[in-house]
Write a protein that holds these residues in place. Structure first.
Motif, PDB file in Angstrom:
ATOM      1  N   LYS A  31      34.928  26.014  13.300  1.00  0.00           N
ATOM      2  CA  LYS A  31      36.150  25.982  14.124  1.00  0.00           C
ATOM      3  C   LYS A  31      37.548  25.994  13.711  1.00  0.00           C
ATOM      4  O   LYS A  31      37.452  25.684  12.379  1.00  0.00           O
ATOM      5  CB  LYS A  31      36.027  24.672  15.284  1.00  0.00           C
ATOM      6  CG  LYS A  31      36.787  24.821  16.461  1.00  0.00           C
ATOM      7  CD  LYS A  31      36.444  23.521  17.193  1.00  0.00           C
ATOM      8  CE  LYS A  31      37.224  23.639  18.464  1.00  0.00           C
ATOM      9  NZ  LYS A  31      37.273  22.243  19.379  1.00  0.00           N
ATOM     10  N   SER A  32      38.378  26.518  14.126  1.00  0.00           N
ATOM     11  CA  SER A  32      39.689  26.526  13.806  1.00  0.00           C
ATOM     12  C   SER A  32      40.804  25.302  14.591  1.00  0.00           C
ATOM     13  O   SER A  32      40.393  25.551  16.057  1.00  0.00           O
ATOM     14  CB  SER A  32      40.230  27.656  13.608  1.00  0.00           C
ATOM     15  OG  SER A  32      40.503  28.639  14.830  1.00  0.00           O
ATOM     16  N   TYR A  33      41.701  24.872  14.215  1.00  0.00           N
ATOM     17  CA  TYR A  33      42.394  24.026  14.759  1.00  0.00           C
ATOM     18  C   TYR A  33      44.163  24.359  14.672  1.00  0.00           C
ATOM     19  O   TYR A  33      44.433  24.273  13.516  1.00  0.00           O
ATOM     20  CB  TYR A  33      42.269  22.331  14.608  1.00  0.00           C
ATOM     21  CG  TYR A  33      40.929  22.059  14.572  1.00  0.00           C
ATOM     22  CD1 TYR A  33      40.504  21.644  15.973  1.00  0.00           C
ATOM     23  CD2 TYR A  33      39.973  22.182  13.876  1.00  0.00           C
ATOM     24  CE1 TYR A  33      39.210  21.169  16.142  1.00  0.00           C
ATOM     25  CE2 TYR A  33      38.621  21.631  13.753  1.00  0.00           C
ATOM     26  CZ  TYR A  33      38.253  21.321  14.985  1.00  0.00           C
ATOM     27  OH  TYR A  33      36.905  20.665  15.103  1.00  0.00           O
ATOM     28  N   PRO A  34      44.681  24.892  15.771  1.00  0.00           N
ATOM     29  CA  PRO A  34      46.033  25.040  15.647  1.00  0.00           C
ATOM     30  C   PRO A  34      46.922  23.503  15.622  1.00  0.00           C
ATOM     31  O   PRO A  34      46.788  22.809  16.755  1.00  0.00           O
ATOM     32  CB  PRO A  34      46.491  25.650  16.982  1.00  0.00           C
ATOM     33  CG  PRO A  34      45.350  25.647  17.723  1.00  0.00           C
ATOM     34  CD  PRO A  34      44.550  25.170  17.045  1.00  0.00           C
ATOM     35  N   VAL A  35      47.589  23.322  14.461  1.00  0.00           N
ATOM     36  CA  VAL A  35      48.248  22.204  14.319  1.00  0.00           C
ATOM     37  C   VAL A  35      49.610  22.389  13.945  1.00  0.00           C
ATOM     38  O   VAL A  35      50.216  23.507  13.872  1.00  0.00           O
ATOM     39  CB  VAL A  35      47.637  21.103  13.456  1.00  0.00           C
ATOM     40  CG1 VAL A  35      46.183  20.955  13.938  1.00  0.00           C
ATOM     41  CG2 VAL A  35      47.423  21.818  11.998  1.00  0.00           C
ATOM     42  N   HIS A  36      50.511  21.053  13.841  1.00  0.00           N
ATOM     43  CA  HIS A  36      51.884  21.115  13.632  1.00  0.00           C
ATOM     44  C   HIS A  36      52.252  20.400  12.569  1.00  0.00           C
ATOM     45  O   HIS A  36      51.883  19.311  12.038  1.00  0.00           O
ATOM     46  CB  HIS A  36      52.523  20.508  14.772  1.00  0.00           C
ATOM     47  CG  HIS A  36      52.319  21.066  16.212  1.00  0.00           C
ATOM     48  ND1 HIS A  36      50.928  20.573  16.822  1.00  0.00           N
ATOM     49  CD2 HIS A  36      52.935  21.703  17.130  1.00  0.00           C
ATOM     50  CE1 HIS A  36      51.193  21.401  17.987  1.00  0.00           C
ATOM     51  NE2 HIS A  36      52.120  21.863  18.166  1.00  0.00           N
TER      52      HIS A  36
END
Length: 293
Positions: A31-36
């Protein structure tokens, strides 16, 4: 929890769910996670270095964590936005997807009251409650004459925000509320998970997450003394941390001290054969010697 804190936590939860304004991506094996990056870099020594130095990660905006346990990474990301993991905080987006629920203390309102203003305050979303509290209460005053005295008291919104899951999760110290998010009848086997989260928090320099994982591990170990998960959790804790990190190791040693019969279990014996550092420390305990010289 005060209104500004509710607003902040709800906003962070919404950012986590939507991925809006994300400028960094964490990639795992599945999985991939868009983060800040500003949020991660300010809370983790590893991410601060990866984002501020001329590394490939800072140029591509992709952090490759495929070698780490995917579940541990997922909970690490969850912690950045919720100050916890294995919980289900309410957010603006999730509240819109679900049906509004009535707080138990507000259930005595008669069904004949159709006011949209009143129903808005009953939605268990902190931001909606704030919006209603800040709006002039003239429509509510007109309806109040049809209510009983106790119901009129319930309309004093600024002092009585609706009950939400978030209100039970946050206290003055963000590291002291971790035992309130699960109920005994909903408890699942997560002892190994807590050990993995502890290890990944240490690896990436996330002090708060490490503290929470240790507290969760300590809270659950007594409940797992007879479970098949205990030996695996002990092995995970010893193999994923260095000898000088006593965070989980002291908890495990204390469990064996309090319950000497644990060493006689066959599954525990097999783990001791495969985990020399744990076996050596238990030998010193049995010999009346200090664990560390």
């Amino acid at each position: 929890m005060d209104t500004p804190t509710i607003e902040l936590m709800s906003a962070l939860a919404s950012m986590h769910e939507s991925g809006k304004y994300s400028d960094l991506t964490i990639v795992t094996a599945n999985k991939s996670y868009p983060v800040h990056r500003v949020l991660l870099a300010s809370r983790s020594s590893f991410f601060e270095g990866a984002c501020s130095n001329p590394f490939r990660e800072s140029e591509t905006g992709v952090i490759d964590l495929t070698e780490d346990d995917p579940t541990a990474v997922e909970y690490m990301v969850h912690y950045f936005y919720h100050l916890d993991y294995l919980n289900k905080p309410l957010s603006r987006r999730s509240s819109k997807r679900s049906n509004p629920s009535i707080s138990p203390r507000m259930s005595r309102f008669p069904a004949r009251q159709p006011s949209k203003k009143l129903n808005l305050t009953l939605v268990e979303d902190p931001l909606l409650a704030m919006l209603s509290a800040a709006t002039p209460a003239t429509p509510l005053t007109e309806e109040a004459e049809h209510l009983q005295p106790d119901d009129q008291d319930a309309l004093e919104l600024p002092a009585k925000l609706p009950d939400t899951p978030m209100q039970d999760q946050f206290m003055d110290d963000p590291f002291d509320y971790v035992f309130t998010e699960t109920k005994a009848d909903d408890e699942q086997s997560h002892l190994v998970t807590h050990a993995k989260v502890y290890a990944i928090a240490e690896k990436y320099g996330i002090i708060g997450l490490k503290s929470i994982a240790r507290k969760k591990f300590a809270a659950q170990i007594e409940a797992h003394l007879d479970s098949d998960e205990l030996p695996e959790a002990c092995q995970e804790a010893y193999e994923s941390t260095v000898d000088t990190d006593r965070g989980l190791r002291d908890i495990i040693i204390q469990a064996f001290r309090s319950h000497p019969n644990l060493s006689s279990r066959k599954d525990v014996e097999l783990v001791l054969r495969e985990t020399p550092s744990l076996a050596f420390e238990l030998f010193r305990v049995a010999s009346g010697l200090p664990i560390t010289s």
